[in-house]
Each structure stands twice: as C-alpha cells, then as structure tokens.
Design an enzyme around this catalytic site. Structure first.
Site, PDB file in Angstrom:
ATOM      1  CE  LYS A 153      -7.931  -1.405  -9.360  1.00 14.99           C
ATOM      2  NZ  LYS A 153      -8.325  -0.013  -9.075  1.00 14.99           N
ATOM      3  CD  GLU A 198     -21.716 -10.160 -12.718  1.00 14.58           C
ATOM      4  OE1 GLU A 198     -22.406  -9.598 -13.584  1.00 14.58           O
ATOM      5  OE2 GLU A 198     -22.084 -11.186 -12.110  1.00 14.58           O
TER       6      GLU A 198
HETATM    7  P1  NAD Z   1     -13.392   0.036 -15.519  1.00 17.35           P
HETATM    8  O1  NAD Z   1     -13.382  -1.222 -16.299  1.00 17.35           O
HETATM    9  O2  NAD Z   1     -12.718   1.221 -16.066  1.00 17.35           O
HETATM   10  O3  NAD Z   1     -12.738  -0.211 -14.079  1.00 17.35           O
HETATM   11  C1  NAD Z   1     -13.193  -1.223 -13.216  1.00 17.35           C
HETATM   12  C2  NAD Z   1     -12.064  -1.604 -12.283  1.00 17.35           C
HETATM   13  O4  NAD Z   1     -11.016  -2.200 -13.060  1.00 17.35           O
HETATM   14  C3  NAD Z   1     -11.433  -0.419 -11.551  1.00 17.35           C
HETATM   15  O5  NAD Z   1     -11.079  -0.821 -10.253  1.00 17.35           O
HETATM   16  C4  NAD Z   1     -10.199  -0.140 -12.387  1.00 17.35           C
HETATM   17  O6  NAD Z   1      -9.165   0.504 -11.676  1.00 17.35           O
HETATM   18  C5  NAD Z   1      -9.784  -1.547 -12.776  1.00 17.35           C
HETATM   19  N1  NAD Z   1      -8.943  -1.627 -13.979  1.00 17.35           N
HETATM   20  C6  NAD Z   1      -8.841  -0.717 -14.976  1.00 17.35           C
HETATM   21  N2  NAD Z   1      -7.938  -1.148 -15.895  1.00 17.35           N
HETATM   22  C7  NAD Z   1      -7.476  -2.358 -15.464  1.00 17.35           C
HETATM   23  C8  NAD Z   1      -6.547  -3.310 -15.974  1.00 17.35           C
HETATM   24  N3  NAD Z   1      -5.898  -3.099 -17.132  1.00 17.35           N
HETATM   25  N4  NAD Z   1      -6.332  -4.446 -15.285  1.00 17.35           N
HETATM   26  C9  NAD Z   1      -7.000  -4.678 -14.127  1.00 17.35           C
HETATM   27  N5  NAD Z   1      -7.882  -3.811 -13.575  1.00 17.35           N
HETATM   28  C10 NAD Z   1      -8.123  -2.662 -14.251  1.00 17.35           C
HETATM   29  O7  NAD Z   1     -14.925   0.320 -15.190  1.00 17.35           O
HETATM   30  P2  NAD Z   1     -15.514   1.579 -14.440  1.00 17.35           P
HETATM   31  O8  NAD Z   1     -15.477   2.726 -15.372  1.00 17.35           O
HETATM   32  O9  NAD Z   1     -14.879   1.688 -13.099  1.00 17.35           O
HETATM   33  O10 NAD Z   1     -17.030   1.082 -14.221  1.00 17.35           O
HETATM   34  C11 NAD Z   1     -18.026   1.234 -15.167  1.00 17.35           C
HETATM   35  C12 NAD Z   1     -18.265  -0.065 -15.918  1.00 17.35           C
HETATM   36  O11 NAD Z   1     -18.536  -1.117 -14.999  1.00 17.35           O
HETATM   37  C13 NAD Z   1     -19.474   0.025 -16.806  1.00 17.35           C
HETATM   38  O12 NAD Z   1     -19.207  -0.560 -18.053  1.00 17.35           O
HETATM   39  C14 NAD Z   1     -20.520  -0.784 -16.053  1.00 17.35           C
HETATM   40  O13 NAD Z   1     -21.542  -1.309 -16.863  1.00 17.35           O
HETATM   41  C15 NAD Z   1     -19.686  -1.842 -15.414  1.00 17.35           C
HETATM   42  N6  NAD Z   1     -20.378  -2.430 -14.252  1.00 17.35           N
HETATM   43  C16 NAD Z   1     -20.868  -3.709 -14.342  1.00 17.35           C
HETATM   44  C17 NAD Z   1     -21.563  -4.263 -13.271  1.00 17.35           C
HETATM   45  C18 NAD Z   1     -22.133  -5.670 -13.333  1.00 17.35           C
HETATM   46  O14 NAD Z   1     -22.419  -6.230 -12.285  1.00 17.35           O
HETATM   47  N7  NAD Z   1     -22.308  -6.260 -14.503  1.00 17.35           N
HETATM   48  C19 NAD Z   1     -21.739  -3.530 -12.120  1.00 17.35           C
HETATM   49  C20 NAD Z   1     -21.227  -2.252 -12.058  1.00 17.35           C
HETATM   50  C21 NAD Z   1     -20.531  -1.706 -13.141  1.00 17.35           C
END
Ligand code: NAD
Length: 484
Positions: A184, A259
């Site tokens: 997803k 991650e």
């Molecule tokens: P997010 O956690 O809001 O969303 C990430 C994904 O999770 C999306 O696909 C979202 O739809 C899904 N999601 C949201 N709620 C969920 C739930 N309850 N259950 C399952 N899936 C769910 O993050 P974002 O705003 O999309 O991305 C930014 C964050 O990602 C930042 O904190 C960034 O540091 C982190 N990030 C980490 C890495 C890494 O490799 N460590 C890389 C890129 C981004």
C-alpha cells in the site's frame, strides 16, 4: 496527516485503481479520494479508496501465486527482477513526471529516485544465487542443515516522500527471498507504485506476485497488518503509525521492519573543511524540501567556528531556490505544520538566519512552498531541535568539546543518521563509534547505496532495509536434522 487532505469525490479527474492479480481493479466500495498536486494546490487525481474487502482480494491473489513464486527457478526469478529494473529505466521520464505531479519534487530528484528504484531490482535480482543455508557438523551420524524460507505474504506500507523508492526498497528483497507482496503506497503518491506493478506484469511476473491496494492507512494499511495470511510487514512512515502497527503485530506475533523518522545530528568540528561541510549541511536539510527521514536537521557546530559556519550556510542557502531546486511541502496540513514551527522557533528564542515563511513561486501561487530556513543560537532542548519538522529547516547548535558534541548528538529520541566533519581521522572514528544511529557519515553527506544496510536506533525504528542484510529480514531459518 493524510486523511484530512483528501476528500471523497465524484469529480471527473483521472482515476487510479488497485493492481491485483496482474490487472487493474476498481475499489470494492466504488469510492475514490481526490488528491491535490502540491505544485499548484489543484486537484489532479482520483485514487481508489480501498477497504478490507480489497485487501482480502489482494491477499487471495497473493496466496494463489505464493507457492509458484517460491518454487520459481532462482535464475528465472533473477531475470524477471532485472527485466523490471530495465523497464523502470526505460520508463524513467514518464515515472518521474508522475512522481513530480504527485509530490511536486523537482525533476532531477524524481529521476534520481526512479534510478534508485531500478537499482533495488537490479541489486536484489543479482543476489538470487546467494547461498541460503549451512551444513552443521553436529554429530558423526547426523546430517544437519539450515535453509532460509520465505515468510509467504509480506505487507509493505510506504510513505509519500520517496514513494517508488521506498516501495522498491522493501518489495525487491521480499521477492528475491521468495515472498509475494501486498503493498500500500501513500494515498497521496500512489501512481508510481501502481505503474511499477503494471510494468512487472508486463515483463512477465506471474499474476498475484505483486499486488497493490490503494487507500488510506486506517482502511487499507490496518487491514493489511491485521490479515491472518500476512506473515510480515515492512512499514516506512511516522513513529505514531509505527507504534500502532507494532501493537497489532505484537498481538499477531508477526515480525516487522519499522523505518521511522529522524532528527539527525550533523557535527562540524573546528578542523573540518568548513566550505564543503556548509554546502553539504545545507543539502542535508533542504533535499526533497527537507521531507527526508535521514535529513541532517540538527547542525552541531564547534563554538570557535560557529559564527563563520552559520554565515557560510546562509550563503549556501541562497542557491536553494523554491520552485527550482526546492520543491513544495506535500499537503496543506503539512504546510501548516512546518509554518507552525516558525512560530515555535520565535517563541523559543531561536535566531532566524534565513527563510522562515511561505515562499512565493511565480505560476504556483497556491502551491505549498516554504523558504529554505536556518535558525541559529538554538539549544538542544528547543522543540525545533527535538521534533521532526519534515520541511527545509535546519537548526545550528553550538558545542564546546567532543564530549559535548557526542552527548548532544545522542540526546534525541531518534537515531537514524549521524554525520561528522573533521580532518582528524582518530577523532572521526571515535565519535562515529559513540553516536547512537544506524548510519554514520564522515566528511561526506548521506552517500547511501542499495548495498548499504539502512535503519534506525531508538524511535527511528528497527530491522534493516537494503544490502544483503535485508534479505535475511524477509526470510526465516529452518534447521533440518537427519540421523543416518
Ligand atoms: P505516515 O506514518 O502518516 O504514513 C505512512 C504510511 O502508513 C502511509 O501509506 C499511510 O497511509 C499508512 N498508514 C497511516 N495510518 C496507518 C495505520 N493506522 N495503519 C496502517 N497504515 C497506516 O507517514 P507519512 O506522513 O506518509 O511519511 C512521513 C514519515 O515517514 C516521516 O516521519 C518520515 O521520517 C518517515 N520516513 C521514514 C523513512 C525511513 O526509511 N526511516 C523513509 C521515509 C519516510
């Protein structure tokens, strides 16, 4: 963050559907979400709003494909991976355009991301012959061996900042280890992940090996993590969602790779090449408009060179142009959030060196651009030094001794990256050893490759993506003992 940027819509914008069992599939409930392009703030796509029913369909398709893929001849599996890498490269301009429309990032960044995605399939495709087990000398009348076995179905959930790259980073090692995937992407940036799955089918991947379900985290992401047949989840995203997924995984007793975010320290010692360090430090917090988990946003500078270094960074920042080398912030809520940190910085008494507000980009007046921003005279307890802002915002913090630098670098909830600049190699190695982070860079910023294991300490997560190591996170070991 994502839900409130998206509204259910019945407009006539182009539709994007799931990819299940090798073909495009509309959402079971018939609903779509409208996304905005952050370049102009205008609606640009209708994305399938999936439900648990769609996830169940995708998991069924994956189950049908699972045994066939597991027993695929390794060489053929490798050939398909390489063919997909080639297809991604052959379509790089189109894919980069999609990424740019979804996320607003400059073309150069989008193209680099597509190239990186191709490299994941190439790298893991070339590892199909990796030995997968050992023979153990346990007793003279026993033949004991280990073998790595795939988990079966892997759930892959990815964020919006590096959409295809993060999907490829998890999907490629999962496939080469013999798993099938239900993935997803973020509902904001779904296009390239769907296109990658379509290209995979086109180059010959069996139906059901790669399935993509679109929609929100609450509806689709959670359903993937909860589905009985999904035996491991690779999640990239925020700490909050990582925790929520972790709770479900704990109940189900399934492994996770998490991650998550970062607030990485970039330490500049007085004996460093200050010009180089300043240019790279600015790249470190402005790349992808600062929307990078590994951004070097906390710049710790030795006091003897502090003022001169801040001035050098200010000069380097002048070359970072919103609308040219600097893309927009992804969504209106995130745009607001970044700006709220400008207020927090002021309240906390940080000194604004550059930026600190909305950027006006001609032709993109309603786009979500902020100026590249630098604060000085920050201390490590301020919120702008502790919280992940996810915008092009760097904070410069002075330190006196090596001991202070290490203590401040480690005084963070996160532990993703550490960078340090010094001509004293003994000190560099000593400090590298003491920083609690998954990746350390000395006199260079963030030169990661598909070969280098990547992951966090502390709230930045656990498990490792990339490199040979990641394959071991997508398989588990079986030991077989035969008495003769
Ligand atoms: P997010 O956690 O809001 O969303 C990430 C994904 O999770 C999306 O696909 C979202 O739809 C899904 N999601 C949201 N709620 C969920 C739930 N309850 N259950 C399952 N899936 C769910 O993050 P974002 O705003 O999309 O991305 C930014 C964050 O990602 C930042 O904190 C960034 O540091 C982190 N990030 C980490 C890495 C890494 O490799 N460590 C890389 C890129 C981004």
């Amino acid at each position: 963050m994502t839900l409130d940027t998206l509204e259910k819509t019945d407009s006539t914008l182009r539709k994007l559907d799931h990819w299940i069992a090798g073909e495009s599939a509309g959402p079971a409930g018939g609903d779509y979400l409208e996304t905005l392009t952050p370049l102009t703030g205008q609606p640009h796509l209708r994305v399938a709003s999936g439900t648990a029913d769609d996830v169940a369909r995708a998991v069924d398709a994956a189950e049908q494909a699972r045994d066939g893929w597991r027993h695929f001849v390794a060489a053929d599996r490798g050939r398909l991976m390489l063919a997909l890498a080639k297809a991604l490269r052959d379509n790089k301009d189109r894919l980069a355009e999609m990424e740019r429309a979804d996320s607003g990032k400059p073309m150069a960044g989008a193209l680099a991301e597509i190239e990186g995605s191709a490299q994941y399939f190439e790298f893991y495709g070339s590892l199909v012959y990796l030995p997968t087990g050992d023979v153990l000398d346990v007793a003279p009348d026993q033949h004991v061996f280990t073998k790595r076995e795939p988990y079966g179905i892997i759930g892959v959930i990815t964020p919006w900042n590096l959409p295809l790259n993060q999907a490829a980073r998890a999907i490629a090692p999962a496939l080469v280890a013999g798993n099938v995937v239900v993935a997803k992407p973020s509902e904001i940036t779904s296009q390239t992940t769907i296109e990658m799955a379509r290209l995979a089918t086109e180059v010959g991947f069996p139906k059901g090996v790669i399935n993509i379900v679109l929609g929100t985290g609450q509806a689709v992401g959670e359903a993937i993590v909860k589905h009985d047949a999904v035996r491991k989840v690779a999640f990239t995203g925020s700490v909050g969602v990582g925790r929520a997924i972790g709770r479900i995984a704990a109940e189900r007793i399934i492994p996770l790779t998490l991650e998550l975010g970062g607030k990485s320290a970039n330490i500049v010692f007085e004996d460093a090449d200050l010009d180089l360090a300043a240019t790279e430090a600015v790249k470190g917090f402005t790349l992808n408009a600062g929307q990078v988990c590994s951004a070097g946003t906390r710049i710790l500078v030795q006091r003897s060179v502090y003022d001169a270094f801040v001035e050098k960074m200010a000069q380097a920042l002048e070359t970072v142009k919103p609308g040219e080398s600097l893309g927009p912030i992804i969504t209106p809520p995130q745009f607001e959030r970044v700006q709220s940190y400008f207020r927090v910085a002021e309240e906390d008494g940080a000194r604004l060196v550059a930026g600190g507000g909305k950027a006006d980009v001609p032709g993109c007046e309603d786009g979500f651009f902020v100026k590249p921003t630098l604060y000085a005279d920050v201390n490590n307890d301020m919120r702008i030094a502790r919280e992940e802002i996810f915008g092009p915002v760097g904070v410069a913090i002075p330190f006196d001794t090596e001991e202070d630098a290490v203590r401040m670098a480690n005084d963070s909830d996160y532990g993703l990256i550490g960078t340090l600049w010094s001509r004293d190699i003994s000190r560099a190695l000593r400090v590298a050893d003491r920083i609690n982070a998954g990746q350390i860079f000395v006199n260079v910023w963030n030169t990661m490759s598909v070969q280098t294991p990547f992951g966090g300490y502390k709230n930045s997560g656990y498990g490792r993506e990339k490199g040979i190591e990641a394959i071991h996170h997508y398989s588990h070991t079986k030991t077989v003992t035969v008495k003769y």
